[in-house]
Design a protein around this motif. Sequence first.
Motif, PDB file in Angstrom:
ATOM      1  N   LEU A 212       0.849  -1.191   0.000  1.00 36.47           N
ATOM      2  CA  LEU A 212       0.000   0.000   0.000  1.00 36.47           C
ATOM      3  C   LEU A 212       0.884   1.240   0.000  1.00 36.47           C
ATOM      4  O   LEU A 212       1.759   1.387   0.855  1.00 36.47           O
ATOM      5  CB  LEU A 212      -0.912  -0.002   1.219  1.00 36.47           C
ATOM      6  CG  LEU A 212      -1.896   1.172   1.306  1.00 36.47           C
ATOM      7  CD1 LEU A 212      -3.250   0.694   1.819  1.00 36.47           C
ATOM      8  CD2 LEU A 212      -1.367   2.278   2.213  1.00 36.47           C
ATOM      9  N   LEU A 213       0.660   2.127  -0.961  1.00 38.73           N
ATOM     10  CA  LEU A 213       1.439   3.348  -1.058  1.00 38.73           C
ATOM     11  C   LEU A 213       0.526   4.568  -0.934  1.00 38.73           C
ATOM     12  O   LEU A 213      -0.582   4.596  -1.482  1.00 38.73           O
ATOM     13  CB  LEU A 213       2.200   3.406  -2.388  1.00 38.73           C
ATOM     14  CG  LEU A 213       3.218   2.275  -2.625  1.00 38.73           C
ATOM     15  CD1 LEU A 213       3.988   2.507  -3.914  1.00 38.73           C
ATOM     16  CD2 LEU A 213       4.175   2.132  -1.444  1.00 38.73           C
ATOM     17  N   VAL A 214       1.024   5.551  -0.224  1.00 37.27           N
ATOM     18  CA  VAL A 214       0.305   6.808  -0.024  1.00 37.27           C
ATOM     19  C   VAL A 214       0.826   7.812  -1.039  1.00 37.27           C
ATOM     20  O   VAL A 214       2.005   8.182  -1.016  1.00 37.27           O
ATOM     21  CB  VAL A 214       0.491   7.334   1.408  1.00 37.27           C
ATOM     22  CG1 VAL A 214      -0.294   8.632   1.604  1.00 37.27           C
ATOM     23  CG2 VAL A 214       0.060   6.280   2.431  1.00 37.27           C
ATOM     24  N   ALA A 215      -0.038   8.247  -1.945  1.00 36.64           N
ATOM     25  CA  ALA A 215       0.340   9.176  -3.013  1.00 36.64           C
ATOM     26  C   ALA A 215       0.201  10.603  -2.503  1.00 36.64           C
ATOM     27  O   ALA A 215      -0.907  11.067  -2.237  1.00 36.64           O
ATOM     28  CB  ALA A 215      -0.538   8.954  -4.239  1.00 36.64           C
ATOM     29  N   TRP A 216       1.337  11.284  -2.398  1.00 35.53           N
ATOM     30  CA  TRP A 216       1.338  12.616  -1.791  1.00 35.53           C
ATOM     31  C   TRP A 216       1.792  13.725  -2.733  1.00 35.53           C
ATOM     32  O   TRP A 216       1.456  14.883  -2.522  1.00 35.53           O
ATOM     33  CB  TRP A 216       2.249  12.631  -0.563  1.00 35.53           C
ATOM     34  CG  TRP A 216       3.716  12.457  -0.867  1.00 35.53           C
ATOM     35  CD1 TRP A 216       4.385  11.281  -1.021  1.00 35.53           C
ATOM     36  CD2 TRP A 216       4.689  13.498  -1.051  1.00 35.53           C
ATOM     37  NE1 TRP A 216       5.715  11.516  -1.291  1.00 35.53           N
ATOM     38  CE2 TRP A 216       5.933  12.864  -1.309  1.00 35.53           C
ATOM     39  CE3 TRP A 216       4.634  14.890  -1.020  1.00 35.53           C
ATOM     40  CZ2 TRP A 216       7.106  13.586  -1.545  1.00 35.53           C
ATOM     41  CZ3 TRP A 216       5.806  15.607  -1.252  1.00 35.53           C
ATOM     42  CH2 TRP A 216       7.022  14.960  -1.499  1.00 35.53           C
ATOM     43  N   GLN A 217       2.561  13.394  -3.760  1.00 35.23           N
ATOM     44  CA  GLN A 217       3.199  14.460  -4.535  1.00 35.23           C
ATOM     45  C   GLN A 217       2.208  15.217  -5.414  1.00 35.23           C
ATOM     46  O   GLN A 217       2.223  16.442  -5.468  1.00 35.23           O
ATOM     47  CB  GLN A 217       4.323  13.880  -5.384  1.00 35.23           C
ATOM     48  CG  GLN A 217       5.458  13.312  -4.539  1.00 35.23           C
ATOM     49  CD  GLN A 217       6.643  12.910  -5.377  1.00 35.23           C
ATOM     50  OE1 GLN A 217       7.363  13.748  -5.891  1.00 35.23           O
ATOM     51  NE2 GLN A 217       6.857  11.611  -5.527  1.00 35.23           N
ATOM     52  N   LYS A 218       1.349  14.483  -6.111  1.00 32.75           N
ATOM     53  CA  LYS A 218       0.294  15.083  -6.914  1.00 32.75           C
ATOM     54  C   LYS A 218      -0.693  13.987  -7.287  1.00 32.75           C
ATOM     55  O   LYS A 218      -0.343  12.790  -7.275  1.00 32.75           O
ATOM     56  CB  LYS A 218       0.853  15.765  -8.163  1.00 32.75           C
ATOM     57  CG  LYS A 218       1.781  14.913  -8.990  1.00 32.75           C
ATOM     58  CD  LYS A 218       2.416  15.730 -10.104  1.00 32.75           C
ATOM     59  CE  LYS A 218       3.408  14.887 -10.897  1.00 32.75           C
ATOM     60  NZ  LYS A 218       4.026  15.668 -11.989  1.00 32.75           N
ATOM     61  N   PRO A 219      -1.924  14.324  -7.638  1.00 29.78           N
ATOM     62  CA  PRO A 219      -2.945  13.298  -7.871  1.00 29.78           C
ATOM     63  C   PRO A 219      -2.581  12.296  -8.955  1.00 29.78           C
ATOM     64  O   PRO A 219      -2.918  11.109  -8.832  1.00 29.78           O
ATOM     65  CB  PRO A 219      -4.175  14.125  -8.251  1.00 29.78           C
ATOM     66  CG  PRO A 219      -3.979  15.436  -7.568  1.00 29.78           C
ATOM     67  CD  PRO A 219      -2.499  15.688  -7.628  1.00 29.78           C
ATOM     68  N   GLU A 220      -1.891  12.736 -10.019  1.00 36.49           N
ATOM     69  CA  GLU A 220      -1.579  11.811 -11.111  1.00 36.49           C
ATOM     70  C   GLU A 220      -0.713  10.645 -10.652  1.00 36.49           C
ATOM     71  O   GLU A 220      -0.745   9.560 -11.235  1.00 36.49           O
ATOM     72  CB  GLU A 220      -0.857  12.550 -12.244  1.00 36.49           C
ATOM     73  CG  GLU A 220      -1.568  13.792 -12.749  1.00 36.49           C
ATOM     74  CD  GLU A 220      -1.137  15.043 -12.014  1.00 36.49           C
ATOM     75  OE1 GLU A 220      -0.184  15.710 -12.456  1.00 36.49           O
ATOM     76  OE2 GLU A 220      -1.786  15.342 -10.989  1.00 36.49           O
ATOM     77  N   VAL A 221       0.087  10.879  -9.598  1.00 32.45           N
ATOM     78  CA  VAL A 221       0.953   9.814  -9.091  1.00 32.45           C
ATOM     79  C   VAL A 221       0.116   8.649  -8.600  1.00 32.45           C
ATOM     80  O   VAL A 221       0.461   7.485  -8.800  1.00 32.45           O
ATOM     81  CB  VAL A 221       1.863  10.352  -7.972  1.00 32.45           C
ATOM     82  CG1 VAL A 221       2.610   9.210  -7.282  1.00 32.45           C
ATOM     83  CG2 VAL A 221       2.864  11.359  -8.542  1.00 32.45           C
ATOM     84  N   GLY A 222      -0.998   8.927  -7.936  1.00 30.48           N
ATOM     85  CA  GLY A 222      -1.849   7.866  -7.423  1.00 30.48           C
ATOM     86  C   GLY A 222      -2.384   6.979  -8.526  1.00 30.48           C
ATOM     87  O   GLY A 222      -2.407   5.744  -8.394  1.00 30.48           O
ATOM     88  N   MET A 223      -2.785   7.578  -9.622  1.00 29.28           N
ATOM     89  CA  MET A 223      -3.279   6.782 -10.752  1.00 29.28           C
ATOM     90  C   MET A 223      -2.179   5.896 -11.324  1.00 29.28           C
ATOM     91  O   MET A 223      -2.417   4.726 -11.638  1.00 29.28           O
ATOM     92  CB  MET A 223      -3.830   7.708 -11.829  1.00 29.28           C
ATOM     93  CG  MET A 223      -5.157   8.344 -11.477  1.00 29.28           C
ATOM     94  SD  MET A 223      -5.865   9.212 -12.891  1.00 29.28           S
ATOM     95  CE  MET A 223      -4.700  10.566 -13.058  1.00 29.28           C
ATOM     96  N   GLU A 224      -0.981   6.451 -11.446  1.00 28.38           N
ATOM     97  CA  GLU A 224       0.121   5.666 -12.005  1.00 28.38           C
ATOM     98  C   GLU A 224       0.477   4.498 -11.086  1.00 28.38           C
ATOM     99  O   GLU A 224       0.747   3.387 -11.551  1.00 28.38           O
ATOM    100  CB  GLU A 224       1.339   6.561 -12.232  1.00 28.38           C
ATOM    101  CG  GLU A 224       2.557   5.830 -12.787  1.00 28.38           C
ATOM    102  CD  GLU A 224       2.278   5.092 -14.088  1.00 28.38           C
ATOM    103  OE1 GLU A 224       2.902   4.027 -14.310  1.00 28.38           O
ATOM    104  OE2 GLU A 224       1.429   5.549 -14.885  1.00 28.38           O
ATOM    105  N   LEU A 225       0.470   4.716  -9.788  1.00 30.56           N
ATOM    106  CA  LEU A 225       0.736   3.629  -8.843  1.00 30.56           C
ATOM    107  C   LEU A 225      -0.312   2.531  -8.972  1.00 30.56           C
ATOM    108  O   LEU A 225       0.016   1.333  -8.929  1.00 30.56           O
ATOM    109  CB  LEU A 225       0.756   4.168  -7.413  1.00 30.56           C
ATOM    110  CG  LEU A 225       1.894   5.123  -7.053  1.00 30.56           C
ATOM    111  CD1 LEU A 225       1.671   5.696  -5.662  1.00 30.56           C
ATOM    112  CD2 LEU A 225       3.245   4.426  -7.129  1.00 30.56           C
ATOM    113  N   ALA A 226      -1.565   2.918  -9.110  1.00 27.83           N
ATOM    114  CA  ALA A 226      -2.635   1.923  -9.274  1.00 27.83           C
ATOM    115  C   ALA A 226      -2.427   1.115 -10.548  1.00 27.83           C
ATOM    116  O   ALA A 226      -2.648  -0.104 -10.558  1.00 27.83           O
ATOM    117  CB  ALA A 226      -3.995   2.617  -9.282  1.00 27.83           C
TER     118      ALA A 226
END
Length: 640
Positions: A514-528
């Motif tokens: 599980l990773l917490v995406a903090w830098q910007k919203p697009e990072v969360g999508m890329e991690l998923a």
Amino acid sequence: MAIAEFRLENAWHPIEGETGGGFSFTLLNLSAEAISDFRLVYTSLTRTIDAPRCQNARYLRRNANFHEFAPPAGFTLKPGESWTFVVDGLLRPAKHRTDGAKSAYVSLSNGRHVDAIVGDLMLEGRHSEPAPKLLPEGKLDQPFALLPWPAEASLTAGDTYPVALYPAPGANADDIAAMHGVASLHARLFSVGHQPLSLAPVHEGRALTFSADAALGASAYRLDFAGDAVGLTYGDAAGRQYGLTALCQLLHGARIDADRFRFPAAGHIADSPRYGWRGTHLDVSRQFYPTTDVKRLIDILAWFRMNIFHWHLTDDEAWRLEIRAYPQLTTVGATRGPDAPLLPQLGNGAEPVVGFYSQDEVKAIVAHAGTLNIEVIPEIDIPGHSTATLAALPELTDGQEAPDSYRSVQGFPNNALNPAIELTYDFLGKVFDEMIELFPSRYIHIGGDEVANNTWLASPLARKLMQDEGLEGTFALQSHFMKRIQAMLAERGRIVAGWDEVSHGGGVDPEGTLLVAWQKPEVGMELARQGYDVVMAPGQAYYLDMVQAEEWQEPGASWAGTVPPHHTYTYEAAGEFPPEIASKLRGVQACIWSEHFLNRDYFNHLVFPRLPAIAEAAWTPKAAKSWDRFAAIVPLSPRF
């Protein structure tokens, strides 16, 4: 109160052709003695370059946010007089009044250190704008004080409200214990408020019936209002607690502001959370929060039906968790002072500061959270952000590596655990062994953020590891390190959680991570898309140390931009995720970073109302949210 001996005034000025600008300082001698051969230290997040241009002062050294200067040789500062000097060459411009000196002290020629009172950062060259009003009056579409707002509410307002709710005949011991728990929560949060729950029948009260129904699902509840009775149906223990909390909110609001809020006379609430991960992170390294304060924050999370407390226990500035195998972590590694291995940072002054949580205190906090259905996720931040660790355990460094061969974004030199030193893994193994005895959560958060791009490249040991393993660059080394840590945790029955940079350089096995995406919203999508489970905590919406308005006199940080409460409330994490990866979004999280929280008033100003805004985003379906309603209800919230 002791009379101040010194005061430091500071102002920021722009410099044509430069982005950073400069500071002007005035040190006033309020004591009865003249001083000479002294030094001035101040701490500031607006750091200088390595060799700033000084007028009427000598630059001595900088360590991250620690800055030290001296007056010209032979200078004497007499009582009632002042010393003014200018420092040009800052790494970034000051944008708000909290971007100047956070603390200061004078080091006298006899070795004594004396605090200086620090004024607000003033602004030269343009108007200093006052802070605006951040929250509108709000408007209620329904007269009920519920926050977060439930998934479904069909209610009719009553003309009056009960003195208290009490268990109807037939309530079992667990139901009564749950009432006691929520009644105690209310009493802690609103110490002068009238108790909304009674464990015995009360005149002008209303009976509360309980019914368990597993078909409702985890954390779900239903409230039915009819006549002189209230019914609570719950899917599990968490759902029962949340239903009781909702009832307390309804009654609390009706009692506090009867002109605006009512208690239901009829109707129902059918409720369950939008996300399974409804988190709040607290950084206790930059500023230390006593056990009572940590429990207070956990109580506030429970009031807003949040269920994750992410406890950031270590960073460059301090190691806060007692590890019995390494007592120096909480002596050397938890002490900052003018003569200590860890220099003052971020508001520290002449007196050394120390603080850590004993294992008994940790167990008490974890147990307290457990009674409120809150899971505690501990974080030790590795491999970067490890200045305190390396100060306590210098044997974890490569002695052949130059002592200032790289710096973190915060300015700390050589602050990362070296993946090529085998003793590093022995150390972490013992730390993990003690942590799993303290924290029942299946997750251990290992940080992984902000490792500088050239980290370890001047270490002969790291270069040899790179050659032997066919690794190239810092982030490949970091991935190598993280994969070993993931395996170590798996052996201990734990799963990796981390910040989004854990994915760098090849990352780790995404399965279960599980990773917490903090830098910007697009990072969360890329991690998923890479297969990681994701919690969204973008600094641009959910970092509660960010300023809430652009005006100079509004306090806070600004690296992620301006984050007004309305933006925090309306940000939609799910809106960033297309359907094919939506299942990887586990939830959302508020992050409380403590660089700016020098006192409780700053904490309350910056954290509220944005923390309850995130709580509503975590619980309430998008279609049921209303900014106007939220603005009307949120002033009833407890404060830290």
